[in-house]
Design a protein around this motif. Structure first.
Motif, PDB file in Angstrom:
ATOM      1  N   ALA A 120       0.840  -1.198   0.000  1.00 43.43           N
ATOM      2  CA  ALA A 120       0.000   0.000   0.000  1.00 43.43           C
ATOM      3  C   ALA A 120       0.874   1.247   0.000  1.00 43.43           C
ATOM      4  O   ALA A 120       2.056   1.193   0.350  1.00 43.43           O
ATOM      5  N   ARG A 121       0.281   2.372  -0.391  1.00 46.26           N
ATOM      6  CA  ARG A 121       1.033   3.623  -0.441  1.00 46.26           C
ATOM      7  C   ARG A 121       0.564   4.555   0.662  1.00 46.26           C
ATOM      8  O   ARG A 121      -0.629   4.680   0.925  1.00 46.26           O
ATOM      9  N   VAL A 122       1.542   5.194   1.300  1.00 39.79           N
ATOM     10  CA  VAL A 122       1.230   6.132   2.375  1.00 39.79           C
ATOM     11  C   VAL A 122       1.958   7.444   2.117  1.00 39.79           C
ATOM     12  O   VAL A 122       2.927   7.503   1.348  1.00 39.79           O
ATOM     13  N   SER A 123       1.476   8.490   2.775  1.00 40.24           N
ATOM     14  CA  SER A 123       2.057   9.815   2.593  1.00 40.24           C
ATOM     15  C   SER A 123       2.649  10.315   3.905  1.00 40.24           C
ATOM     16  O   SER A 123       2.034  10.187   4.966  1.00 40.24           O
ATOM     17  N   THR A 124       3.849  10.864   3.828  1.00 43.60           N
ATOM     18  CA  THR A 124       4.506  11.479   4.987  1.00 43.60           C
ATOM     19  C   THR A 124       5.517  12.500   4.500  1.00 43.60           C
ATOM     20  O   THR A 124       6.148  12.306   3.452  1.00 43.60           O
ATOM     21  N   ARG A 125       5.646  13.609   5.201  1.00 44.62           N
ATOM     22  CA  ARG A 125       6.589  14.679   4.839  1.00 44.62           C
ATOM     23  C   ARG A 125       6.400  15.135   3.391  1.00 44.62           C
ATOM     24  O   ARG A 125       7.357  15.424   2.684  1.00 44.62           O
ATOM     25  N   ASP A 126       5.150  15.139   2.931  1.00 47.70           N
ATOM     26  CA  ASP A 126       4.814  15.545   1.564  1.00 47.70           C
ATOM     27  C   ASP A 126       5.429  14.625   0.513  1.00 47.70           C
ATOM     28  O   ASP A 126       5.636  15.027  -0.635  1.00 47.70           O
ATOM     29  N   GLU A 127       5.726  13.402   0.896  1.00 48.94           N
ATOM     30  CA  GLU A 127       6.240  12.387  -0.020  1.00 48.94           C
ATOM     31  C   GLU A 127       5.351  11.150   0.041  1.00 48.94           C
ATOM     32  O   GLU A 127       4.591  10.967   1.003  1.00 48.94           O
ATOM     33  N   VAL A 128       5.445  10.309  -0.985  1.00 50.16           N
ATOM     34  CA  VAL A 128       4.677   9.071  -1.038  1.00 50.16           C
ATOM     35  C   VAL A 128       5.637   7.886  -1.070  1.00 50.16           C
ATOM     36  O   VAL A 128       6.596   7.886  -1.852  1.00 50.16           O
ATOM     37  N   LEU A 129       5.395   6.900  -0.205  1.00 56.17           N
ATOM     38  CA  LEU A 129       6.196   5.677  -0.169  1.00 56.17           C
ATOM     39  C   LEU A 129       5.260   4.492  -0.068  1.00 56.17           C
ATOM     40  O   LEU A 129       4.105   4.622   0.359  1.00 56.17           O
ATOM     41  N   THR A 130       5.748   3.321  -0.456  1.00 57.91           N
ATOM     42  CA  THR A 130       5.000   2.122  -0.101  1.00 57.91           C
ATOM     43  C   THR A 130       5.136   1.917   1.402  1.00 57.91           C
ATOM     44  O   THR A 130       6.108   2.375   2.019  1.00 57.91           O
ATOM     45  N   THR A 131       4.187   1.244   1.993  1.00 56.82           N
ATOM     46  CA  THR A 131       4.249   0.985   3.427  1.00 56.82           C
ATOM     47  C   THR A 131       5.510   0.206   3.786  1.00 56.82           C
ATOM     48  O   THR A 131       6.161   0.469   4.799  1.00 56.82           O
ATOM     49  N   GLY A 132       5.875  -0.757   2.945  1.00 58.64           N
ATOM     50  CA  GLY A 132       7.068  -1.544   3.201  1.00 58.64           C
ATOM     51  C   GLY A 132       8.318  -0.695   3.247  1.00 58.64           C
ATOM     52  O   GLY A 132       9.170  -0.854   4.127  1.00 58.64           O
ATOM     53  N   ASP A 133       8.450   0.239   2.287  1.00 66.28           N
ATOM     54  CA  ASP A 133       9.608   1.129   2.274  1.00 66.28           C
ATOM     55  C   ASP A 133       9.590   2.065   3.483  1.00 66.28           C
ATOM     56  O   ASP A 133      10.632   2.326   4.098  1.00 66.28           O
ATOM     57  N   TYR A 134       8.409   2.577   3.805  1.00 67.90           N
ATOM     58  CA  TYR A 134       8.304   3.484   4.953  1.00 67.90           C
ATOM     59  C   TYR A 134       8.747   2.787   6.235  1.00 67.90           C
ATOM     60  O   TYR A 134       9.532   3.337   7.013  1.00 67.90           O
ATOM     61  N   LEU A 135       8.282   1.575   6.449  1.00 69.31           N
ATOM     62  CA  LEU A 135       8.660   0.850   7.662  1.00 69.31           C
ATOM     63  C   LEU A 135      10.142   0.496   7.659  1.00 69.31           C
ATOM     64  O   LEU A 135      10.784   0.449   8.711  1.00 69.31           O
ATOM     65  N   MET A 136      10.706   0.279   6.486  1.00 64.64           N
ATOM     66  CA  MET A 136      12.135  -0.016   6.422  1.00 64.64           C
ATOM     67  C   MET A 136      12.969   1.194   6.821  1.00 64.64           C
ATOM     68  O   MET A 136      14.054   1.049   7.391  1.00 64.64           O
ATOM     69  N   THR A 137      12.484   2.411   6.541  1.00 67.72           N
ATOM     70  CA  THR A 137      13.212   3.591   7.012  1.00 67.72           C
ATOM     71  C   THR A 137      13.306   3.583   8.527  1.00 67.72           C
ATOM     72  O   THR A 137      14.292   4.057   9.103  1.00 67.72           O
ATOM     73  N   TYR A 138      12.288   3.018   9.161  1.00 71.24           N
ATOM     74  CA  TYR A 138      12.289   2.995  10.619  1.00 71.24           C
ATOM     75  C   TYR A 138      13.181   1.896  11.188  1.00 71.24           C
ATOM     76  O   TYR A 138      13.543   1.961  12.364  1.00 71.24           O
ATOM     77  N   VAL A 139      13.554   0.937  10.396  1.00 66.41           N
ATOM     78  CA  VAL A 139      14.577  -0.009  10.855  1.00 66.41           C
ATOM     79  C   VAL A 139      15.869   0.766  11.105  1.00 66.41           C
ATOM     80  O   VAL A 139      16.554   0.573  12.124  1.00 66.41           O
ATOM     81  N   MET A 140      16.195   1.671  10.182  1.00 67.50           N
ATOM     82  CA  MET A 140      17.357   2.544  10.367  1.00 67.50           C
ATOM     83  C   MET A 140      17.155   3.441  11.584  1.00 67.50           C
ATOM     84  O   MET A 140      18.045   3.586  12.427  1.00 67.50           O
TER      85      MET A 140
END
Length: 218
Positions: A120-140
């Motif tokens: 799925a796609r989500v929006s944050t900081r005026d950007e769009v990411l897939t949920t998987g990519d967004y959660l992977m940023t939080y691994v970092m």
């Protein structure tokens, strides 16, 4: 998704097991005590919850790597949002209140991540990411902040090895360069993001890369 959950659970467990006196010790974040860092984790938890219920219809504009911007200036603790975090943390007064709030909101963020559709796609900081990519940023995010948590607390367990390895891999791809194989994942992240200065021996191994450090992620 599993790596997100594993990294987040390890960080929350480390906070839950801290004795009260550790909350007044310095963290690895410039200008922040441990209590300030824990307060920031509460805000991060809220960000995860908000983002996971903010769907987007457009194509992704960022992924887990391009989400991050690199600056050359390490944080000083004087940024208005950083200062706000310190005031918010002080308002809790007792460490158990911070622990309770992190467990409450953090557990909800963890459950929401497990239930989310990675495609799925989500929006944050005026950007769009897939949920998987967004959660992977939080691994970092979780891995680096776990290192910040234990910076002056050698008795506290560190982040999971899998999270360290993936975060190093991500940092090297973001920076477009690899750290020497002799560097542990932990040292590559600490030195690479400016959380500590390289030793003379490490500086020699880094060679020309030393002049490019740190890679400050924002």
């Amino acid at each position: 998704m599993d790596l997100f959950s594993h990294s987040w659970a390890a960080l929350r467990t480390a906070v839950a097991e801290l004795p009260d006196e550790d909350f007044a010790r310095p963290s690895g974040c410039t200008g922040w005590l441990v209590q300030d860092l824990v307060c920031h984790l509460v805000v991060d938890s809220q960000d995860v919850l908000i983002t996971l219920v903010t769907p987007a219809d457009s194509e992704p504009t960022r992924d887990a790597l391009t989400y991050w911007d690199i600056t050359e200036t390490p944080p000083t603790g004087e940024d208005p949002l950083d200062a706000l975090t310190v005031r918010l943390a002080a308002a809790y007064e007792e460490p158990w209140l911070l622990k309770f709030h992190l467990d409450d909101v953090g557990s909800a963020a963890g459950r929401a991540a497990e239930l989310a559709d990675p495609g799925a796609r989500v929006s944050t900081r005026d950007e769009v990411l897939t949920t998987g990519d967004y959660l992977m940023t939080y691994v970092m995010e979780w891995t680096l902040h776990h290192l910040d948590l234990i910076a002056h607390l050698p008795h506290v367990s560190g982040p999971p090895a899998e999270g360290l390895a993936r975060s190093r891999e991500m940092l090297e791809k973001i920076a477009g360069t690899a750290f020497p194989a002799s560097f542990s994942d932990r040292d590559a992240l600490l030195v690479g993001t400016g959380r500590r200065a390289p030793t003379e021996a490490e500086q020699a191994e880094l060679g020309e890369l030393a002049a490019k450090l740190p890679f400050v992620l924002g």
